[in-house]
Design an enzyme around this catalytic site. Structure first.
Site, PDB file in Angstrom:
ATOM      1  CG  ASP A  58      23.222  40.662  26.455  1.00 19.46           C
ATOM      2  OD1 ASP A  58      22.598  41.599  27.004  1.00 19.46           O
ATOM      3  OD2 ASP A  58      22.658  39.836  25.705  1.00 19.46           O
TER       4      ASP A  58
ATOM      5  CE1 TYR B 298      29.618  37.020  42.392  1.00 14.19           C
ATOM      6  CE2 TYR B 298      31.187  36.974  44.191  1.00 14.19           C
ATOM      7  CZ  TYR B 298      30.912  37.159  42.863  1.00 14.19           C
ATOM      8  OH  TYR B 298      31.916  37.479  41.996  1.00 14.19           O
TER       9      TYR B 298
ATOM     10  CE  LYS C 264      20.359  37.934  29.089  1.00 18.35           C
ATOM     11  NZ  LYS C 264      20.859  38.416  27.784  1.00 18.35           N
TER      12      LYS C 264
ATOM     13  CG  ASP D 165      33.254  39.408  39.898  1.00 14.95           C
ATOM     14  OD1 ASP D 165      34.219  40.055  40.341  1.00 14.95           O
ATOM     15  OD2 ASP D 165      33.338  38.229  39.517  1.00 14.95           O
TER      16      ASP D 165
ATOM     17  CG  ASP E 165      37.836  41.815  36.648  1.00 16.35           C
ATOM     18  OD1 ASP E 165      37.714  42.405  37.738  1.00 16.35           O
ATOM     19  OD2 ASP E 165      38.505  40.773  36.498  1.00 16.35           O
TER      20      ASP E 165
HETATM   21  C1  IPM Z   1      36.219  40.895  43.382  1.00 17.28           C
HETATM   22  C2  IPM Z   1      36.780  39.485  43.375  1.00 17.28           C
HETATM   23  C3  IPM Z   1      35.977  38.659  44.364  1.00 17.28           C
HETATM   24  C4  IPM Z   1      34.534  38.657  43.898  1.00 17.28           C
HETATM   25  C5  IPM Z   1      36.513  37.222  44.567  1.00 17.28           C
HETATM   26  C6  IPM Z   1      37.978  37.216  44.961  1.00 17.28           C
HETATM   27  C7  IPM Z   1      35.677  36.467  45.562  1.00 17.28           C
HETATM   28  O1  IPM Z   1      36.747  38.961  42.084  1.00 17.28           O
HETATM   29  O2  IPM Z   1      36.240  41.524  44.462  1.00 17.28           O
HETATM   30  O3  IPM Z   1      35.781  41.350  42.336  1.00 17.28           O
HETATM   31  O4  IPM Z   1      34.154  37.817  43.051  1.00 17.28           O
HETATM   32  O5  IPM Z   1      33.759  39.471  44.372  1.00 17.28           O
HETATM   33 MG    MG Z   2      36.182  40.346  40.596  1.00 17.21          MG
END
Ligand code: IPM
Ligand code: MG
Length: 347
Positions: free
Chosen positions: A227, A148, A195, A251, A255
């Site tokens: 993975d 990032y 990784k 990230d 999710d």
């Molecule tokens: C998160 C989001 C952010 C990230 C984006 C919106 C930049 O996906 O907070 O997980 O990738 O960190």
């Molecule tokens: Mg995210």
């Protein structure tokens, strides 16, 4: 002891304003009940800031945020296909503001708990035998380094975009330490995800995590390739306590972890620096497709507000009360559509 809570509020974009409004009501109620006073300072970030200032984060907002004890945030960003914000160059888009505030405030430790509530088992896409007894894991994501924030440049000749991974010794050390500290207060297990079979940066990561682990003999450490971790999260989420990982992997895995709890609309998060300051936000995005309809799930933001009371203000009792109220609301059957029934944001 009665406290004055100096809270910055970034309502943000999409469903942000709706879900933050509900969380503020809950904070006010908790403050009233326990004799505290909340002072809110409205701050602009993301698309809302672009609309007013032309950029997603101004220096003034950074300074105002620094002057607060903690910041509560909704979500930022819009529909990339239709929103004019995405006609701008990447460094001027809403997400750039979020990355900048994380960096400017040195919010390196991102905590994303994923808890399966008993009442929401039906919303969990996993088979019942996998989730029997529920699970409760914490993703600890490094937030100010990695791909990032690595150096980026476009080679002149062939237009190839080259991104470098960038994580320093100290950056890995401080997030690892934080993960072990948190594990000591939870299940005393850290799964460090990397990784290392491919990336040099992951081999450095593993070496430093092992060094830090020596100071925490009561905490069990295991390493897992990213993975495999993606697979294990759906195969057997109960095996995890604290999942420690770098920015990009965190990230993606957060999710995934959120979805196995039933809905990303349920998950709180905080991003902390070395002090008590934190930026508290739901793990989910701004969901522009359902914005303004009053159907967004406010629970992630309400639980983020509870995390704020716990981490930034040491108000454990108040945080417990909010978490218990959320559990009670679920028990009573209130739902928004993301957790499988008709419902609305406000009660
Ligand atoms: C998160 C989001 C952010 C990230 C984006 C919106 C930049 O996906 O907070 O997980 O990738 O960190
Ligand atoms: Mg995210």
């Amino acid at each position: 002891m009665s406290m004055n809570l100096n809270i910055g509020v970034i309502k943000g974009d999409g469903i942000g304003p709706e879900i933050v409004t509900e969380a503020m009501k809950v904070l006010d109620k908790a403050a009233e009940k326990y004799g505290h006073a909340c002072k809110y300072t409205q701050l602009l970030l993301g698309g809302a800031s672009i609309d007013v200032h032309g950029i997603p984060l101004t220096d003034e907002t950074v300074e105002q945020a620094k002057a607060c004890d903690a910041v509560l945030m909704g979500s930022i960003g819009g529909d990339a296909k239709t929103s004019p914000w995405y006609q701008l160059e990447p460094s001027k888009r809403p997400e750039a503001g979020l990355l900048k505030i994380r960096k400017e405030l040195n919010l390196f430790a991102n905590l994303r708990p994923a808890i399966l509530y008993d009442e929401l088992k039906g919303a969990c896409p996993l088979k019942e035998e996998i989730t029997e007894g529920g699970f409760d894991l914490m993703i600890m994501r490094e937030l100010t380094g990695g791909l990032y924030f690595g150096e980026r440049r476009t080679e002149e000749i062939d237009g190839v975009l080259t991104a470098f991974d960038s994580l320093t010794y100290n950056e890995i050390r401080r997030i690892a330490k934080r993960a072990f500290d948190i594990a000591m207060k939870r299940g005393r297990k850290v799964t460090s995800v990397d990784k290392a079979n491919v990336l040099d940066s992951s081999r450095l990561w593993r070496k430093i995590v092992e060094e830090v682990a020596k100071d925490y003999p009561e905490v069990a450490l295991e390493h897992m390739l990213v993975d495999n971790c993606a697979m294990q999260l759906v195969k057997d989420p109960k095996q995890f306590d604290v999942v420690l990982t770098e920015n990009m992997f965190g990230d993606i895995l957060s999710d995934e972890a959120s979805m196995v709890t039933g809905s990303i609309g349920m998950l709180a998060s905080t991003s902390l620096n070395e002090t008590k300051f934190g930026l508290y936000e739901p793990s989910g995005g701004s969901a522009p497709d359902i914005a303004g309809k009053g159907i967004a799930n406010p629970i992630a933001t309400i639980l983020s507000a509870a995390m704020m009371l716990r981490f930034s203000f040491d108000l454990d009792q108040e945080a417990d009360a909010i978490e218990a109220a959320v559990a009670q609301v679920l028990k009573e059957g209130y739902r928004t559509i993301d957790i499988m029934s008709e419902g609305k944001t406000q009660v």
